[in-house]
Motif scaffolding. Sequence first.
Motif, PDB file in Angstrom:
ATOM      1  N   PHE A  38       0.712  -1.281   0.028  1.00  0.00           N
ATOM      2  CA  PHE A  38      -0.056  -0.021  -0.057  1.00  0.00           C
ATOM      3  C   PHE A  38       0.832   1.194   0.000  1.00  0.00           C
ATOM      4  CE2 PHE A  38       0.427  -1.684   4.306  1.00  0.00           C
ATOM      5  CZ  PHE A  38       1.017  -0.294   4.976  1.00  0.00           C
ATOM      6  N   GLU A  39       1.943   1.144   0.522  1.00  0.00           N
ATOM      7  CA  GLU A  39       2.889   2.420   0.416  1.00  0.00           C
ATOM      8  C   GLU A  39       3.327   2.931  -0.995  1.00  0.00           C
ATOM      9  OE1 GLU A  39       6.336   3.079   3.034  1.00  0.00           O
ATOM     10  OE2 GLU A  39       5.778   1.240   4.096  1.00  0.00           O
ATOM     11  N   PRO A  40       3.248   3.971  -1.148  1.00  0.00           N
ATOM     12  CA  PRO A  40       3.280   4.500  -2.792  1.00  0.00           C
ATOM     13  C   PRO A  40       4.701   3.807  -3.270  1.00  0.00           C
ATOM     14  CG  PRO A  40       2.512   6.304  -1.529  1.00  0.00           C
ATOM     15  CD  PRO A  40       2.887   5.156  -0.570  1.00  0.00           C
ATOM     16  N   ARG A  41       5.782   4.172  -2.483  1.00  0.00           N
ATOM     17  CA  ARG A  41       7.092   3.645  -2.837  1.00  0.00           C
ATOM     18  C   ARG A  41       7.247   2.254  -3.573  1.00  0.00           C
ATOM     19  NH1 ARG A  41      10.956   3.809   2.441  1.00  0.00           N
ATOM     20  NH2 ARG A  41       9.295   3.214   4.049  1.00  0.00           N
ATOM     21  N   TYR A  42       6.457   1.276  -2.710  1.00  0.00           N
ATOM     22  CA  TYR A  42       6.467  -0.071  -2.846  1.00  0.00           C
ATOM     23  C   TYR A  42       5.418  -0.331  -4.136  1.00  0.00           C
ATOM     24  CZ  TYR A  42       9.542  -0.225   1.000  1.00  0.00           C
ATOM     25  OH  TYR A  42      10.761  -0.102   1.893  1.00  0.00           O
ATOM     26  N   LEU A  43       4.442   0.382  -4.210  1.00  0.00           N
ATOM     27  CA  LEU A  43       3.350   0.189  -5.427  1.00  0.00           C
ATOM     28  C   LEU A  43       4.339   0.509  -6.620  1.00  0.00           C
ATOM     29  CD1 LEU A  43       0.328   2.152  -4.152  1.00  0.00           C
ATOM     30  CD2 LEU A  43       0.548  -0.414  -4.288  1.00  0.00           C
ATOM     31  N   THR A  44       5.212   1.478  -6.564  1.00  0.00           N
ATOM     32  CA  THR A  44       5.779   1.897  -7.498  1.00  0.00           C
ATOM     33  C   THR A  44       6.969   0.622  -7.919  1.00  0.00           C
ATOM     34  OG1 THR A  44       5.758   4.291  -7.438  1.00  0.00           O
ATOM     35  CG2 THR A  44       7.738   3.559  -8.534  1.00  0.00           C
ATOM     36  N   MET A  45       7.562   0.208  -6.792  1.00  0.00           N
ATOM     37  CA  MET A  45       8.442  -0.982  -7.059  1.00  0.00           C
ATOM     38  C   MET A  45       7.871  -2.048  -7.652  1.00  0.00           C
ATOM     39  SD  MET A  45      10.508  -3.150  -4.044  1.00  0.00           S
ATOM     40  CE  MET A  45       8.891  -3.906  -3.368  1.00  0.00           C
ATOM     41  N   ILE A  46       6.540  -2.418  -7.340  1.00  0.00           N
ATOM     42  CA  ILE A  46       5.988  -3.567  -8.058  1.00  0.00           C
ATOM     43  C   ILE A  46       5.660  -3.224  -9.464  1.00  0.00           C
ATOM     44  CG2 ILE A  46       3.777  -4.919  -7.927  1.00  0.00           C
ATOM     45  CD1 ILE A  46       5.964  -5.386  -5.737  1.00  0.00           C
ATOM     46  N   ASP A  47       5.125  -1.959  -9.732  1.00  0.00           N
ATOM     47  CA  ASP A  47       4.841  -1.690 -11.374  1.00  0.00           C
ATOM     48  C   ASP A  47       6.256  -1.848 -12.033  1.00  0.00           C
ATOM     49  OD1 ASP A  47       2.078  -0.811 -10.764  1.00  0.00           O
ATOM     50  OD2 ASP A  47       2.797   1.257 -10.360  1.00  0.00           O
ATOM     51  N   ASP A  48       7.473  -1.645 -11.624  1.00  0.00           N
ATOM     52  CA  ASP A  48       8.660  -1.651 -12.257  1.00  0.00           C
ATOM     53  C   ASP A  48       9.179  -2.903 -12.324  1.00  0.00           C
ATOM     54  OD1 ASP A  48       8.546   1.141 -12.296  1.00  0.00           O
ATOM     55  OD2 ASP A  48      10.149   1.445 -10.791  1.00  0.00           O
ATOM     56  N   ALA A  49       8.910  -3.925 -11.559  1.00  0.00           N
ATOM     57  CA  ALA A  49       9.313  -5.269 -11.601  1.00  0.00           C
ATOM     58  C   ALA A  49       8.342  -5.955 -12.281  1.00  0.00           C
ATOM     59  CB  ALA A  49       9.097  -5.870  -9.938  1.00  0.00           C
ATOM     60  N   LEU A  50       7.120  -5.662 -12.597  1.00  0.00           N
ATOM     61  CA  LEU A  50       6.258  -6.107 -13.441  1.00  0.00           C
ATOM     62  C   LEU A  50       6.532  -5.657 -15.018  1.00  0.00           C
ATOM     63  CD1 LEU A  50       2.931  -5.958 -11.722  1.00  0.00           C
ATOM     64  CD2 LEU A  50       4.119  -7.957 -12.148  1.00  0.00           C
ATOM     65  N   ARG A  51       6.955  -4.202 -14.988  1.00  0.00           N
ATOM     66  CA  ARG A  51       7.194  -3.750 -16.191  1.00  0.00           C
ATOM     67  C   ARG A  51       8.462  -4.094 -16.877  1.00  0.00           C
ATOM     68  NH1 ARG A  51       7.454   1.008 -14.543  1.00  0.00           N
ATOM     69  NH2 ARG A  51       5.097   1.704 -14.889  1.00  0.00           N
ATOM     70  N   ASN A  52       9.531  -4.556 -15.968  1.00  0.00           N
ATOM     71  CA  ASN A  52      10.843  -5.145 -16.566  1.00  0.00           C
ATOM     72  C   ASN A  52      10.949  -6.715 -17.092  1.00  0.00           C
ATOM     73  OD1 ASN A  52      11.574  -6.482 -14.186  1.00  0.00           O
ATOM     74  ND2 ASN A  52      12.557  -4.620 -13.352  1.00  0.00           N
ATOM     75  N   GLY A  53       9.842  -7.241 -16.560  1.00  0.00           N
ATOM     76  CA  GLY A  53       9.879  -8.489 -16.864  1.00  0.00           C
ATOM     77  C   GLY A  53      10.374  -9.681 -15.870  1.00  0.00           C
ATOM     78  N   HIS A  54      11.396  -9.249 -15.147  1.00  0.00           N
ATOM     79  CA  HIS A  54      11.906 -10.185 -14.110  1.00  0.00           C
ATOM     80  C   HIS A  54      11.223 -10.636 -12.965  1.00  0.00           C
ATOM     81  CE1 HIS A  54      12.937  -7.542 -11.096  1.00  0.00           C
ATOM     82  NE2 HIS A  54      14.035  -7.092 -11.934  1.00  0.00           N
ATOM     83  N   ARG A  55      10.150  -9.545 -12.483  1.00  0.00           N
ATOM     84  CA  ARG A  55       9.069  -9.874 -11.629  1.00  0.00           C
ATOM     85  C   ARG A  55       9.731 -10.438 -10.127  1.00  0.00           C
ATOM     86  NH1 ARG A  55       4.409 -13.513 -14.495  1.00  0.00           N
ATOM     87  NH2 ARG A  55       3.673 -13.359 -12.437  1.00  0.00           N
ATOM     88  N   LEU A  56      10.983  -9.997 -10.079  1.00  0.00           N
ATOM     89  CA  LEU A  56      11.654 -10.236  -8.732  1.00  0.00           C
ATOM     90  C   LEU A  56      11.833  -9.239  -7.758  1.00  0.00           C
ATOM     91  CD1 LEU A  56      14.459 -12.515 -10.611  1.00  0.00           C
ATOM     92  CD2 LEU A  56      12.538 -13.338  -9.103  1.00  0.00           C
ATOM     93  N   ILE A  57      11.676  -9.460  -6.441  1.00  0.00           N
ATOM     94  CA  ILE A  57      11.932  -8.367  -5.517  1.00  0.00           C
ATOM     95  C   ILE A  57      13.097  -9.234  -4.600  1.00  0.00           C
ATOM     96  CG2 ILE A  57       9.953  -6.940  -5.995  1.00  0.00           C
ATOM     97  CD1 ILE A  57       8.722  -7.924  -3.686  1.00  0.00           C
ATOM     98  N   GLY A  58      13.591  -8.424  -3.743  1.00  0.00           N
ATOM     99  CA  GLY A  58      14.450  -8.998  -2.576  1.00  0.00           C
ATOM    100  C   GLY A  58      13.617  -8.891  -1.317  1.00  0.00           C
ATOM    101  N   MET A  59      13.505  -9.742  -0.620  1.00  0.00           N
ATOM    102  CA  MET A  59      12.800  -9.522   0.764  1.00  0.00           C
ATOM    103  C   MET A  59      14.061  -9.607   1.742  1.00  0.00           C
ATOM    104  SD  MET A  59       9.516  -9.253   0.443  1.00  0.00           S
ATOM    105  CE  MET A  59       9.148  -9.266   2.106  1.00  0.00           C
ATOM    106  N   ILE A  60      14.113  -8.566   2.727  1.00  0.00           N
ATOM    107  CA  ILE A  60      15.214  -8.572   3.457  1.00  0.00           C
ATOM    108  C   ILE A  60      14.522  -7.713   4.977  1.00  0.00           C
ATOM    109  CG2 ILE A  60      16.069  -6.250   2.609  1.00  0.00           C
ATOM    110  CD1 ILE A  60      18.751  -7.676   2.843  1.00  0.00           C
ATOM    111  N   GLN A  61      15.351  -7.961   5.929  1.00  0.00           N
ATOM    112  CA  GLN A  61      14.587  -7.495   7.063  1.00  0.00           C
ATOM    113  C   GLN A  61      15.688  -6.464   7.545  1.00  0.00           C
ATOM    114  OE1 GLN A  61      12.758 -10.229  10.479  1.00  0.00           O
ATOM    115  NE2 GLN A  61      14.860 -11.189  10.028  1.00  0.00           N
ATOM    116  N   PRO A  62      15.407  -5.259   8.263  1.00  0.00           N
ATOM    117  CA  PRO A  62      16.086  -4.370   8.813  1.00  0.00           C
ATOM    118  C   PRO A  62      16.822  -4.819  10.036  1.00  0.00           C
ATOM    119  CG  PRO A  62      13.745  -3.480   8.450  1.00  0.00           C
ATOM    120  CD  PRO A  62      13.788  -4.889   8.072  1.00  0.00           C
TER     121      PRO A  62
END
Length: 224
Positions: A38-62
Motif C-alpha cells: 500500500f505504500e506508494p514507493r512499494y507500489l512503484t516498485m511492484i509496477d517496475d518489477a512487472l514492467r521490466n519482466g523479471h518480476r523479482l524483488i528481494g525480501m530482507i529484514q532491517p
Amino acid sequence: MPMNAAYRSPADLPSTLPVFPLPGALLLPRGQMPLNIFEPRYLTMIDDALRNGHRLIGMIQPDSAHPGPEDRPTLFRVGCAGRITQFAESGDGRYLLQLTGVARFRLEHELSVDTPYRQCLVSYGPYADDFVARKGEKAVDREALLRALRDFLEANKLKADWDGIESAPNEALVNALAMMSPYGPAEKQALLEAPDLKTRAEILVAVTEIELAKGRSPGDVSLQ
C-alpha cells in the motif's frame, strides 16, 4: 507452486534487485509469501518489477541492532529473492501479491538510485544449493520437528491439518513452518541464514523448545 520461469543457477538471476525491508518477514526458496502493498514507493516498485519482466524483488529484514535513519534502516546482509507469482488489484489502491521464493542472496552494497525504493547489488553464489529443490531432505530429523510442532500446538491450544503435514516433503515442511513461525526478527534471520535444511530444522526445534520452556514449570519434562 510451479513457476513459469526456471531458475537453475545464480546466473539466471539479476545482480541488481529492488529490496523490500520488512521486519519479521521470512521468505525461503520455494516458499510462498502473501503481501499487501500500500505504500506508494512499494507500489512503484511492484509496477517496475512487472514492467521490466523479471518480476523479482528481494525480501530482507532491517537490522534493529544497527539502526540507521528511520526512513532508511540498516539492512541485514542476507535476504531472499522472490518472484511475483500472483497479482491482484484491491480496488482501493493496494496490490495483493504472492511471492514465491527463488534463492537467498548476500547484499554486497546498496546502490545510489533515483527510484523511491531501495536497490542493491547482490550475489547468489553462497547459496547455489537453493537452486536444487529438496536438497538435504534426508538429513532432517523429521520426528524431532513434528514432536516440537505437536507440543507447540498443544501448548497454544491450536489445531493443524495433520494429513497435510504428514504428507509434506521435508523441505516444504521445514520451510513452511519456519516462515509461519511466530518468532522475532533475530530468530527469523537465523532461520534464513541456516547453511542447510538440516540446520534450519534444528534451529526451529531449538527456538520452539526455548519458547515452550518459558511457560514450563521446573518439574516438567523437556521435549526431547
